[in-house]
Design a protein around this motif. Structure first.
Motif, mmCIF file in Angstrom:
data_model
loop_
_atom_site.group_PDB
_atom_site.id
_atom_site.type_symbol
_atom_site.label_atom_id
_atom_site.label_comp_id
_atom_site.label_asym_id
_atom_site.label_seq_id
_atom_site.Cartn_x
_atom_site.Cartn_y
_atom_site.Cartn_z
ATOM 1 N N GLN A 98 0.832 -1.200 0.000
ATOM 2 C CA GLN A 98 0.000 0.000 0.000
ATOM 3 C C GLN A 98 0.870 1.254 0.000
ATOM 4 O O GLN A 98 1.957 1.259 0.569
ATOM 5 C CB GLN A 98 -0.904 0.025 1.244
ATOM 6 N N VAL A 99 0.353 2.284 -0.675
ATOM 7 C CA VAL A 99 1.040 3.570 -0.727
ATOM 8 C C VAL A 99 0.068 4.642 -0.281
ATOM 9 O O VAL A 99 -1.089 4.667 -0.714
ATOM 10 C CB VAL A 99 1.538 3.880 -2.150
ATOM 11 N N ALA A 117 4.901 10.583 -0.588
ATOM 12 C CA ALA A 117 4.445 9.203 -0.523
ATOM 13 C C ALA A 117 5.037 8.494 0.692
ATOM 14 O O ALA A 117 6.174 8.770 1.104
ATOM 15 C CB ALA A 117 4.837 8.461 -1.799
ATOM 16 N N SER A 118 4.261 7.568 1.216
ATOM 17 C CA SER A 118 4.745 6.725 2.308
ATOM 18 C C SER A 118 4.170 5.330 2.109
ATOM 19 O O SER A 118 3.272 5.121 1.300
ATOM 20 C CB SER A 118 4.328 7.283 3.670
ATOM 21 N N GLY A 119 4.701 4.372 2.837
ATOM 22 C CA GLY A 119 4.258 2.990 2.690
ATOM 23 C C GLY A 119 5.223 2.220 1.801
ATOM 24 O O GLY A 119 6.438 2.314 1.972
ATOM 25 N N SER A 120 4.683 1.507 0.855
ATOM 26 C CA SER A 120 5.499 0.658 -0.028
ATOM 27 C C SER A 120 6.128 1.489 -1.147
ATOM 28 O O SER A 120 5.909 1.243 -2.334
ATOM 29 C CB SER A 120 4.649 -0.465 -0.603
ATOM 30 N N ILE A 121 6.930 2.451 -0.747
ATOM 31 C CA ILE A 121 7.462 3.422 -1.707
ATOM 32 C C ILE A 121 8.501 2.816 -2.640
ATOM 33 O O ILE A 121 8.738 3.348 -3.725
ATOM 34 C CB ILE A 121 8.067 4.627 -0.972
ATOM 35 N N PHE A 122 9.088 1.701 -2.266
ATOM 36 C CA PHE A 122 10.108 1.102 -3.114
ATOM 37 C C PHE A 122 9.517 0.560 -4.407
ATOM 38 O O PHE A 122 10.239 0.264 -5.347
ATOM 39 C CB PHE A 122 10.828 -0.014 -2.352
ATOM 40 N N THR A 123 8.193 0.440 -4.442
ATOM 41 C CA THR A 123 7.542 -0.086 -5.649
ATOM 42 C C THR A 123 7.090 1.008 -6.599
ATOM 43 O O THR A 123 6.581 0.719 -7.683
ATOM 44 C CB THR A 123 6.319 -0.934 -5.261
ATOM 45 N N ALA A 151 2.420 2.098 -8.452
ATOM 46 C CA ALA A 151 3.251 1.127 -7.746
ATOM 47 C C ALA A 151 2.696 -0.218 -8.190
ATOM 48 O O ALA A 151 1.733 -0.727 -7.612
ATOM 49 C CB ALA A 151 3.149 1.320 -6.239
ATOM 50 N N ALA A 152 3.314 -0.714 -9.253
ATOM 51 C CA ALA A 152 2.749 -1.862 -9.958
ATOM 52 C C ALA A 152 2.316 -2.980 -9.010
ATOM 53 O O ALA A 152 3.055 -3.339 -8.089
ATOM 54 C CB ALA A 152 3.751 -2.388 -10.972
ATOM 55 N N PRO A 153 1.127 -3.534 -9.237
ATOM 56 C CA PRO A 153 0.283 -3.256 -10.393
ATOM 57 C C PRO A 153 -0.838 -2.256 -10.140
ATOM 58 O O PRO A 153 -1.794 -2.188 -10.912
ATOM 59 C CB PRO A 153 -0.320 -4.633 -10.667
#
Length: 115
Positions: A1-2, A24-30, A99-101
């Motif tokens: 989640q982002v 952005a925060s959360g799954s930012i690496f995606t 942040a795929a998908p």
């Protein structure tokens, strides 16, 4: 989640400038592409500008030459510098990232251009 949090909207006179930010925060690496969209009253949401992870940019005709999109990957933030604002730029501006998908949206920030 982002999660996306926007800021920087407000009331500005025609010809003025505003700078929008979206963090952005959360799954930012995606996150890959980041962008800005807007929706005026009674109209559909439309693309304003996008920027890829390699900093490749795209602008809709409405903002080309007046708007500049940029991103700071260290701060997980995308910016939209808007210059020479016109009344027709009045809208709610939304940050969006891919942040795929999935695509994620911010809550929106109001920009009003009026004298």
């Amino acid at each position: 989640q982002v999660q996306l949090v926007e800021s920087g909207g407000g009331l500005v006179q025609p010809g003025g400038s505003l700078r929008l930010s979206c963090t952005a925060s959360g799954s930012i690496f995606t996150i890959n592409t980041m962008g800005w969209y807007r929706q005026a009253p009674g109209k559909e949401r439309e693309l304003v500008a996008t920027i890829s992870s390699s900093a490749s940019t795209f602008y809709a005709a409405s903002g080309k030459g007046r708007f500049t999109i940029s991103r700071d990957n260290a701060k997980n933030t995308v910016y939209l510098q808007m210059n020479i604002l016109k009344p027709e730029d009045t809208a709610v501006y939304y940050c969006s990232v891919i942040a795929a998908p999935k695509r994620y949206w911010g809550q929106g920030t109001q920009v009003t251009v009026s004298s």
